[in-house]
Design an enzyme around this catalytic site. Structure first.
Site, PDB file in Angstrom:
ATOM      1  N   THR A 187       0.819  -1.210   0.000  1.00 51.79           N
ATOM      2  CA  THR A 187       0.000   0.000   0.000  1.00 51.79           C
ATOM      3  C   THR A 187       0.863   1.275   0.000  1.00 51.79           C
ATOM      4  O   THR A 187       1.916   1.319   0.635  1.00 51.79           O
ATOM      5  CB  THR A 187      -0.916  -0.008   1.235  1.00 51.79           C
ATOM      6  OG1 THR A 187      -1.798  -1.112   1.121  1.00 51.79           O
ATOM      7  CG2 THR A 187      -1.709   1.274   1.353  1.00 51.79           C
ATOM      8  N   GLY A 226       2.862  -2.705   8.330  1.00 49.63           N
ATOM      9  CA  GLY A 226       2.942  -3.302   9.672  1.00 49.63           C
ATOM     10  C   GLY A 226       4.326  -3.869   9.918  1.00 49.63           C
ATOM     11  O   GLY A 226       4.814  -4.668   9.126  1.00 49.63           O
ATOM     12  N   GLU A 466      -6.479  -5.869   3.511  1.00 50.89           N
ATOM     13  CA  GLU A 466      -6.586  -7.057   2.656  1.00 50.89           C
ATOM     14  C   GLU A 466      -7.734  -6.919   1.659  1.00 50.89           C
ATOM     15  O   GLU A 466      -8.324  -7.908   1.230  1.00 50.89           O
ATOM     16  CB  GLU A 466      -6.800  -8.335   3.488  1.00 50.89           C
ATOM     17  CG  GLU A 466      -5.884  -8.491   4.670  1.00 50.89           C
ATOM     18  CD  GLU A 466      -4.468  -8.897   4.297  1.00 50.89           C
ATOM     19  OE1 GLU A 466      -4.320  -9.729   3.395  1.00 50.89           O
ATOM     20  OE2 GLU A 466      -3.532  -8.340   4.883  1.00 50.89           O
TER      21      GLU A 466
END
Lengths: 675, 383
Positions: A187, A226, A466
């Site tokens: 992303t 993350g 997701e």
């Protein structure tokens, strides 16, 4: 339910008792039911262990082992409340402290052998074990599960799926042992769901045999990564690959971002995403690549490769297909999210229903004991349909997991569509359930220690990551439309995705709907099929008409969003019902199967009551719809006596629920205050 | 004050002393180390029920006569029943006994157990479920069942699993013995009082006129000491125990211990390995699973499950290790049991599963827990 006469007798007895013990005295105003009493007055009519085995589906002893490991370690923050111990992270800690503890908990799991074989043993059994243990970690803390998921499913999965032998040998064992800590940089600030639009660019330098990866503008910075903010040493960077001035589309590269001591590598800039509404134990960060050079071998080359002299080579010529291959690891993520959402709904419902079985409010008549929350029909209507839906979705989540671990190339489309449909509908269901549970617990729902309210913040992100839920649902109707066209054009029957029912004659729903009909599996399945069939026909017709008027297909699809939404839901609901019926049919006759039938009816009729398309398009008459609604109320009162056994079957240990699920008067008494 | 013996004739297995608001119950089979008999269990059940209802009873003290508090159940009688094809008769004794443990675990009034001697098996059941457990320098605690081809029962999967870390798995699998200081350190005992102080302690307790836990705890606290753990104490090895006994299977636990043994020469690790290797293989697997399940369950569920396992062990349809273990250790005393299956690798999950299922026999009864009044928090075990 506690017999009212007995209750009165108990109160009177306490007035007469010579010297009530201090414990009794503190309760004398409003006797509350506690844990052991709950089970005694609400006995189970079916085998709870068997129901749990059906719900968890696999690896029950491994799950319990991990639950036990966590309850026995100080690292998981056991907290005594009254006479019970609960384990949950301290969410009052700073973001930085929460992140460090998440990492230490992962190290603990590593030392205990929990993650053994998660990447290096590729059997079906091993994959199921991995799912089970990650689900248990998730019941403890979403951050823990997500940080594990990013490292194993995304980073590890990318190496498994996109890499070849040389990458597997070099990275998988070190990943499993946390010698390297991975993250997944897909992303960007400017592009999320539209992965093909990302702006990071990679070029190739044949003189040094290096790739050069670059962040050309601010909107190309990697975002929400993350693990990037604090811990990750490596990332899979997604980037456009530009060879000799030709853009070959999105590819994945291994880039080291920190050294073993945690120092950020040269030409890498990293910033924090900051405090979030949940998941603060995960260190989401942003990454800029400043013409970072990486060796040619770091291209994950299962789909395409670049030769040492700089020639682009790919077995898949079609860039669309090439791109689709890159989304494979996201499927594993979606499967685990669908399952995670259902476990979260289970936590919410277990706590809320247990509370509703011990908390009273208002008397119906003077001098009568106050009424248990769950004895109010309206309270039943709020919670029990959600309970039935959670059961239904739990079976479908298992079904999805099973076809995922036994995947074959022929199943790819089914897995992609089902994981999209279930990820979207189950995570939405979870958020709705948690909100209802929060309100049903009243003020107690606001306390972080009681989990339900806090879980809303933790799980909200699931409708976005997701794959955005709305985008996923659009893909479903789009795929169904493609199936429709293919079948019509070639004049061949529908095959796959459970659409075979479209080939036969359209079922006719009875005009009169007495209880016996409404509760019949055949009627319910027929009703769901009629809806799906009609909505697909309408949707296809509307698009074809728009196209006939000269609209582009893409535009026509977007404009028909109303039908697309209805259709996506109809597809998802029908799949869930179908899987439920299968589980029911495979259960031996007896009390457990009877309970499944009751839940299946509740699931089906609630869907019919809630989705306006049944009335809008006339699958049900207004009288029929009223009959359905009445039946839902009847089902509520029939499920009420089983509600405790049904939430106990979720298999979530007491320590992972919360104080209001047990003796909340004791938990809140002065003697339980930490003086 | 009046002192009278149990009215039930044959051999006064339970004595009772009344002092104002306090009842002292004395297990009185000193020659048999106060082994629990049907007679003793029935009498305790009656007494505890009566005392709970009697508003003039505030506190129950339980102790043993002689050098044992209670060394366990009457195994010889059980084996006799089994050999006569009458295991169901023993099963009904177990049911009675387990209902008593449940009564104690959910008791509305404080129970002070004075553990001045051997506490094993049923002895642990009579005491650990209660609110206060006073250890002394004479205390010896163990759950040695795996050496007998049985498993730690008497509700111990509830309290063993709640000991710190994985100490409970260690105690339950190896049958290791603890002294009073260790019992206090791990939480099996709530207090440690030197035996010379016991008479004074009892005298002080006799003047208690309240059921308030805090008051009683303070009274016992007056006589309590904080004993030093022996340097060699297993409790000082909690980190090793946690590393090894947290493993998923018995096989994994053994190999983790063997791994530790290669790292350092250590008598304690060798002793633990020896115990595990001498124990019944199927018992070890049943024990580990029972303790692990107990960790996630309430005391009532633990008792129901353990009663099932006891019945399967007595019935012997999967393995007759219980009879064989009793033969080798208690009856013939050759200390050379022939376990069947003889090795861990031959014990399948399916075999273990059977022990956790209901007994497939028309005459068999599942343990039914007695209904209990609205329980105060203090009624639950305190570990």
């Amino acid at each position: 339910m506690m017999d009212q006469a007995l209750w009165r007798a108990w109160v009177i007895k306490n007035h007469l008792t010579l010297d009530p013990s201090p414990q009794t005295r503190s309760l004398s105003g409003a006797p509350c039911l506690d844990y052991s009493l709950l089970e005694l007055i609400e006995p189970a009519s079916f085998d709870i262990a068997a129901m749990r085995a059906l719900l968890d589906g696999h690896n029950v002893p491994e799950r319990d082992w991990l639950f036990g490991l966590m309850t026995q370690s100080k690292l998981f923050n056991p907290r005594r409340v009254g006479s019970r111990v609960f384990v949950a992270p301290d969410y009052n800690q700073s973001m930085e402290q929460q992140r460090e503890l998440t990492m230490r908990r992962i190290k603990f799991l590593l030392e205990k052998g929990v993650v053994d074989g998660w990447l290096t043993r590729g059997t079906v059994e091993e994959e199921l074990r991995k799912f089970a243990l990650q689900e248990v970690a998730d019941i403890y803390d979403h951050s823990l599960a997500i940080k594990l998921g990013v490292h194993f499913f995304l980073w590890g999965g990318a190496i498994q799926f996109f890499g070849t032998e040389r990458h597997h040998v070099k990275w998988l064992r070190d990943t499993e042992n946390y010698v390297v800590k991975g993250c997944f940089a897909m992303t960007e600030l400017g592009h999320g769901s539209n992965v093909r639009g990302i702006e990071t660019v990679t070029t190739y330098d044949p003189r040094t045999e290096d790739f050069i990866i670059n962040t050309p503008c601010e909107s190309a910075q990697k975002y929400w990564i993350g693990g990037a903010a604090n811990h990750a040493t490596h990332t899979v960077a997604f980037s456009q690959l530009n060879i000799n001035g030709i853009n070959q589309g999105v590819h994945a590269f291994i880039v080291q971002i920190r050294d073993a001591d945690g120092n950020i590598c040269p030409n890498i800039r990293i910033a924090d995403c900051g405090h979030k509404i949940g998941l603060n134990g995960v260190d989401n960060g942003r990454i800029w690549f400043d013409n970072v050079r990486i060796p040619r071998e770091n291209l994950l080359n299962s789909v395409a490769d670049v030769s040492p002299d700089g020639e682009y080579l790919s077995a898949i010529k079609d860039p669309d297909q090439r791109f689709a291959a890159f989304l494979a690891p996201l499927t594993a993520g979606r499967v685990s999210l669908a399952v995670s959402a259902i476990y979260s709904a289970k936590i919410g419902l277990a706590i809320t229903i247990r509370y509703a079985l011990s908390r009273r409010a208002f008397s119906v008549a003077p001098n009568q004991p106050e009424v248990l929350l769950l004895d109010y029909p309206s309270h039943q209507r709020r919670l029990l349909p959600l309970l039935a839906k959670t059961y239904a979705m739990s079976f479908s989540a298992n079904h999805l997991k099973m076809i995922y671990v036994k995947r074959t190339p022929e199943l790819n489309k089914t897995i992609h569509i089902l994981s999209s449909a279930f990820k979207a509908s189950f995570t939405w269901h979870n958020m709705r359930t948690l909100q209802e549970c929060r309100e049903a617990c009243g003020g107690q729902g606001l306390k972080t220690e009681n989990r339900v309210g806090h879980l809303k913040g933790e799980k909200d992100v699931q409708s976005t990551f997701e794959g955005d839920n709305n985008v996923l649902m659009q893909q479903i109707s789009k795929t169904l439309f493609a199936e429709y066209l293919a079948a019509r054009k070639r004049n061949e029957p529908f095959k796959g995705l459970g659409l075979e029912h479209m080939n036969g004659p359209c079922p006719v729903l009875p005009q009169q709907l007495p209880s016996t009909v409404l509760r019949g599996g055949q009627f319910q399945v027929d009703a769901f099929r009629v809806r799906e069939r009609d909505l697909l026909n309408r949707f296809a017709e509307e698009i074809l008409q728009r196209q006939a008027r000269g609209e582009r297909k893409e535009h026509a699809l977007l404009s028909s969003y109303q039908l697309a939404e209805d259709l996506g839901r109809a597809f998802s609901d029908r799949c869930v019902l179908q899987n439920f019926v299968e589980v029911e049919e495979n259960s031996p006759a007896g009390s457990l199967r009877d309970m499944l039938a009751l839940l299946r009816s509740m699931y089906s009729l609630t869907c019919m009551e809630e989705d306006a398309s049944f009335l809008r398009y006339g699958y049900l008459s207004t009288e029929n719809a009223a009959a359905v609604r009445k039946e839902v109320a009847k089902l509520c009162s029939e499920l009420r006596p089983h509600s405790l056994a049904l939430v106990n079957s979720f298999g979530i240990p007491d320590a992972f629920l919360s104080p209001i699920a047990f003796n909340w008067v004791e938990a809140n008494s002065w003697s339980s205050v930490q003086h | 004050m009046a002192s009278f013996s149990s009215s039930n004739g044959e051999e006064d297995q339970v004595l009772v002393e009344e002092k104002s608001f306090v009842r002292t119950v004395i297990l009185n089979r000193p020659k048999r180390l106060n082994a629990a008999s049907y007679h003793m269990i029935s009498r305790l059940w009656e007494l505890f029920l009566v005392y709970e209802k009697d508003p003039y009873v505030k506190l129950v003290i339980l102790k043993g006569k002689g050098r044992a508090f209670c060394a366990g159940g009457d195994v010889a009688a059980v084996v006799h029943d089994i050999n006569n094809g009458n295991w169901k008769s023993s099963a009904s004794v177990f049911r009675k006994e387990y209902r008593l443990f449940y009564l104690m675990a959910t008791y509305c009034k404080p129970q002070v157990s004075i553990l001045n001697g051997i506490v094993m098996g049923a002895g642990a059941g009579f005491s650990i479920h209660g609110s206060f457990r006073v250890a002394t320098e004479n205390s010896v605690f163990a759950m040695p069942e795996t050496a007998l081809g049985l498993f730690p029962d008497i509700g111990s999967s509830y309290f063993l699993s709640r000991l710190p870390g994985h100490f409970g798995e260690y105690l339950g699998l190896t049958g290791a013995r603890l002294d009073g200081a260790e019992m206090l350190a791990c939480g099996l005992a709530t207090h440690f009082v030197p035996s010379v102080e016991l008479l004074s302690l009892e005298a002080a307790l006799h003047s208690v006129d309240s059921s308030d836990q805090a008051i009683i705890s303070a009274v016992i606290g007056e006589y309590s000491e904080l004993p030093m753990l022996e340097k060699q104490s297993a409790y000082n090895r909690l980190d090793v125990i946690n590393r090894c006994f947290s493993r998923r299977t018995v096989e994994d636990i053994l190999s983790a211990l063997e791994q530790e043994a290669t790292n350092e020469v250590d008598d304690w690790i060798q002793a633990s390995l020896q115990s595990l290797k001498k124990a019944s293989p199927i018992s070890l697997k049943i024990s580990l699973r029972s303790i692990r399940e107990g960790r996630l369950q309430g005391v009532g569920q633990c008792l129901v499950r353990e009663h099932r396992i006891d019945c399967h062990a007595m019935r012997g349809e999967v393995s007759k290790d219980f009879v064989e273990g009793c033969r080798a250790v208690i009856l013939d005393k050759d200390r050379n049991p022939k376990w069947e299956p003889p090795r861990l690798g031959l014990v399948t999950d399916k075999m273990v599963d059977i022990y956790f299922s209901k007994v497939d026999d028309e005459d068999w009864e599942e343990l039914k827990l007695p209904p209990r009044p609205n329980l105060p928090a203090s009624a639950f075990a305190k570990l």
